[in-house]
Design an enzyme around this catalytic site. Structure first.
Site, PDB file in Angstrom:
ATOM      1  N   TRP A  21       0.845  -1.089  -0.020  1.00  0.00           N
ATOM      2  CA  TRP A  21       0.186  -0.100   0.133  1.00  0.00           C
ATOM      3  C   TRP A  21       1.078   0.976   0.013  1.00  0.00           C
ATOM      4  CZ3 TRP A  21      -4.099   1.659   4.427  1.00  0.00           C
ATOM      5  CH2 TRP A  21      -5.061   2.697   3.840  1.00  0.00           C
ATOM      6  N   TYR A  54      -4.555  -0.095  -4.834  1.00  0.00           N
ATOM      7  CA  TYR A  54      -3.464   0.679  -4.322  1.00  0.00           C
ATOM      8  C   TYR A  54      -2.664   1.340  -5.459  1.00  0.00           C
ATOM      9  CZ  TYR A  54      -3.728  -2.386  -0.346  1.00  0.00           C
ATOM     10  OH  TYR A  54      -4.103  -3.228   0.796  1.00  0.00           O
ATOM     11  N   GLN A 164      -7.883 -11.017   6.042  1.00  0.00           N
ATOM     12  CA  GLN A 164      -6.837 -10.125   6.099  1.00  0.00           C
ATOM     13  C   GLN A 164      -7.396  -8.974   7.021  1.00  0.00           C
ATOM     14  OE1 GLN A 164      -4.331  -7.189   3.320  1.00  0.00           O
ATOM     15  NE2 GLN A 164      -3.905  -9.446   2.921  1.00  0.00           N
TER      16      GLN A 164
HETATM   17  P1  NAP Z   1       2.779  -0.782   8.213  1.00  0.00           P
HETATM   18  O1  NAP Z   1       3.197  -2.214   7.537  1.00  0.00           O
HETATM   19  O2  NAP Z   1       2.032  -1.058   9.487  1.00  0.00           O
HETATM   20  O3  NAP Z   1       3.859   0.394   8.105  1.00  0.00           O
HETATM   21  C1  NAP Z   1       4.342   0.747   7.030  1.00  0.00           C
HETATM   22  C2  NAP Z   1       5.270   1.958   7.652  1.00  0.00           C
HETATM   23  O4  NAP Z   1       6.210   1.379   8.489  1.00  0.00           O
HETATM   24  C3  NAP Z   1       5.928   2.792   6.425  1.00  0.00           C
HETATM   25  O5  NAP Z   1       6.056   4.023   6.750  1.00  0.00           O
HETATM   26  C4  NAP Z   1       7.531   2.193   6.578  1.00  0.00           C
HETATM   27  O6  NAP Z   1       8.571   3.004   6.050  1.00  0.00           O
HETATM   28  C5  NAP Z   1       7.681   1.742   8.241  1.00  0.00           C
HETATM   29  N1  NAP Z   1       8.507   0.819   8.376  1.00  0.00           N
HETATM   30  C6  NAP Z   1       8.448  -0.463   7.752  1.00  0.00           C
HETATM   31  N2  NAP Z   1       9.274  -1.271   8.424  1.00  0.00           N
HETATM   32  C7  NAP Z   1      10.018  -0.809   9.433  1.00  0.00           C
HETATM   33  C8  NAP Z   1      10.716  -1.001  10.606  1.00  0.00           C
HETATM   34  N3  NAP Z   1      11.343  -2.141  10.550  1.00  0.00           N
HETATM   35  N4  NAP Z   1      10.985   0.042  11.310  1.00  0.00           N
HETATM   36  C9  NAP Z   1      10.479   1.292  11.259  1.00  0.00           C
HETATM   37  N5  NAP Z   1       9.450   1.726  10.366  1.00  0.00           N
HETATM   38  C10 NAP Z   1       9.219   0.644   9.558  1.00  0.00           C
HETATM   39  O7  NAP Z   1       1.501  -0.275   7.112  1.00  0.00           O
HETATM   40  P2  NAP Z   1       0.671  -0.654   5.918  1.00  0.00           P
HETATM   41  O8  NAP Z   1       1.265  -0.369   4.835  1.00  0.00           O
HETATM   42  O9  NAP Z   1      -0.806  -0.036   6.282  1.00  0.00           O
HETATM   43  O10 NAP Z   1       0.122  -2.344   6.083  1.00  0.00           O
HETATM   44  C11 NAP Z   1       0.993  -3.499   5.556  1.00  0.00           C
HETATM   45  C12 NAP Z   1       0.307  -3.990   4.456  1.00  0.00           C
HETATM   46  O11 NAP Z   1      -0.899  -4.573   4.662  1.00  0.00           O
HETATM   47  C13 NAP Z   1      -0.081  -2.723   3.229  1.00  0.00           C
HETATM   48  O12 NAP Z   1       1.036  -2.257   2.716  1.00  0.00           O
HETATM   49  C14 NAP Z   1      -1.010  -3.765   2.505  1.00  0.00           C
HETATM   50  O13 NAP Z   1      -0.459  -4.509   1.591  1.00  0.00           O
HETATM   51  C15 NAP Z   1      -1.834  -4.279   3.508  1.00  0.00           C
HETATM   52  N6  NAP Z   1      -2.748  -3.754   3.990  1.00  0.00           N
HETATM   53  C16 NAP Z   1      -4.173  -4.152   3.825  1.00  0.00           C
HETATM   54  C17 NAP Z   1      -5.271  -3.475   4.175  1.00  0.00           C
HETATM   55  C18 NAP Z   1      -6.620  -4.183   3.689  1.00  0.00           C
HETATM   56  O14 NAP Z   1      -7.526  -3.428   4.190  1.00  0.00           O
HETATM   57  N7  NAP Z   1      -6.749  -5.448   3.613  1.00  0.00           N
HETATM   58  C19 NAP Z   1      -5.253  -2.372   5.028  1.00  0.00           C
HETATM   59  C20 NAP Z   1      -4.078  -1.894   5.299  1.00  0.00           C
HETATM   60  C21 NAP Z   1      -2.972  -2.514   4.757  1.00  0.00           C
HETATM   61  P3  NAP Z   1       9.091   2.608   4.658  1.00  0.00           P
HETATM   62  O15 NAP Z   1       8.048   2.332   3.655  1.00  0.00           O
HETATM   63  O16 NAP Z   1       9.830   4.054   4.677  1.00  0.00           O
HETATM   64  O17 NAP Z   1      10.336   1.650   4.935  1.00  0.00           O
END
Ligand code: NAP
Length: 278
Positions: A21, A54, A164
């Protein structure tokens, strides 16, 4: 990280994957995002989660570039938008996702959230796609307990292999109903936003457990979302250092004492709460 999660229909998927995302939104960031996903694959995070939503298909195009030449290494997940999830709209959306992803099949196809079309029609469309080999398995996303139970009663409902949902240390609502229901039915639970999109507060217990293991607090937060056999976690990272940290967190085993400490600062819910979403 080599742990795999198995579901009732014979689906076997890596427990630790990569989210997408916010990827594909800017040309300037594209090469970095592709490189991050490829690094993640190199480090064993071979599940990639994306969606037609996305960046309006842009994230799927980034994924296409990342998996070019290595499709067979990847467990590929995408999602259909609820407004497209009719009997005829679902196969059209799937074909468009496959085109953008540059592949002929998805490993798992999810309904992004429950929407306007009867779920029975979506499940029927998923079954047809499966018969045609366009998708290997299907499931749902953002389904609360009552929605899971309603799905189960429909033809095709027993084919749902994954749900999910939002799950992290600060969002533990699914532990009351959704998680036990999925465990009982052997439906994989994919934890999204394990870092609350980088807004998960570093409370003292998280820092303390991290110090104990000599890792960063977010690595503990990620390992926590992987602590049960039915859990899959899909952190998103475009910074290569984050990718490395996340891959390493897959091998981090938290002790009962660690878990008790974390429970102190991030308590499990005491009563049922409606499913939260982001
Ligand atoms: P997340 O994974 O909780 O957080 C992503 C953020 O955390 C980014 O800003 C990233 O920075 C940072 N980050 C990643 N690894 C890190 C680490 N080791 N230390 C510090 N910061 C870190 O949020 P999300 O993108 O919402 O959730 C993950 C995935 O779940 C999504 O990308 C998507 O594929 C899926 N999703 C699904 C739904 C649904 O409705 N089904 C909703 C939300 C999300 P950088 O990018 O700068 O590395």
């Amino acid at each position: 990280m080599s742990r795999r999660v198995r579901s009732r229909g014979g689906m076997e998927l890596p427990a630790l994957g990569q989210g997408t995302w916010m990827m594909g939104e800017s040309r300037a960031r594209r090469a970095r995002e592709v490189a991050a996903l490829r690094l993640g694959l190199d480090l064993g995070m071979t599940l990639i989660d994306t969606a037609e939503m996305y960046a309006d298909g842009g994230a799927e195009r980034v994924v296409a570039e990342a998996i070019a030449g290595r499709r067979d290494e990847v467990f590929l997940v995408s999602k259909v938008l609820p407004q497209n999830a009719s009997r005829l709209g679902t196969p059209r959306a799937a074909e468009a996702s496959l085109r953008r992803l540059g592949t002929d099949r998805l490993d798992l196809y999810l309904l992004h959230w429950a929407g306007p079309h009867p779920l029975g029609d979506t499940l029927e469309a998923f079954e047809r796609l499966r018969e045609k080999g366009k998708i290997r398995f299907y499931g749902v996303s953002n389904f609360d307990l009552h929605e899971l139970e309603a799905a189960e009663r429909l033809p095709g409902g027993a084919g749902v292999q994954a749900n999910q949902v939002l799950y992290n240390l600060g969002r533990r609502g699914i532990e009351r109903g959704v998680l036990p229901c999925c465990r009982k039915r052997e439906v994989a639970v994919m934890a999204y936003s394990p870092f609350e999109q980088a807004r998960l507060g570093e409370r003292p217990a998280l820092r303390r457990v991290a110090r104990r293991h000599g890792v960063a607090p977010y690595q503990v937060a990620l390992a926590w979302t992987l602590r049960l056999p039915e859990l899959v976690s899909i952190p998103k990272a475009s910074d290569p250092e984050h990718v490395r940290q996340n891959a390493a967190a897959g091998g981090l085993a938290l002790s009962d004492e660690d878990l008790a400490l974390l429970d102190g600062d991030f308590p499990p819910p005491e009563r049922d709460v409606p499913l939260e979403t982001l």
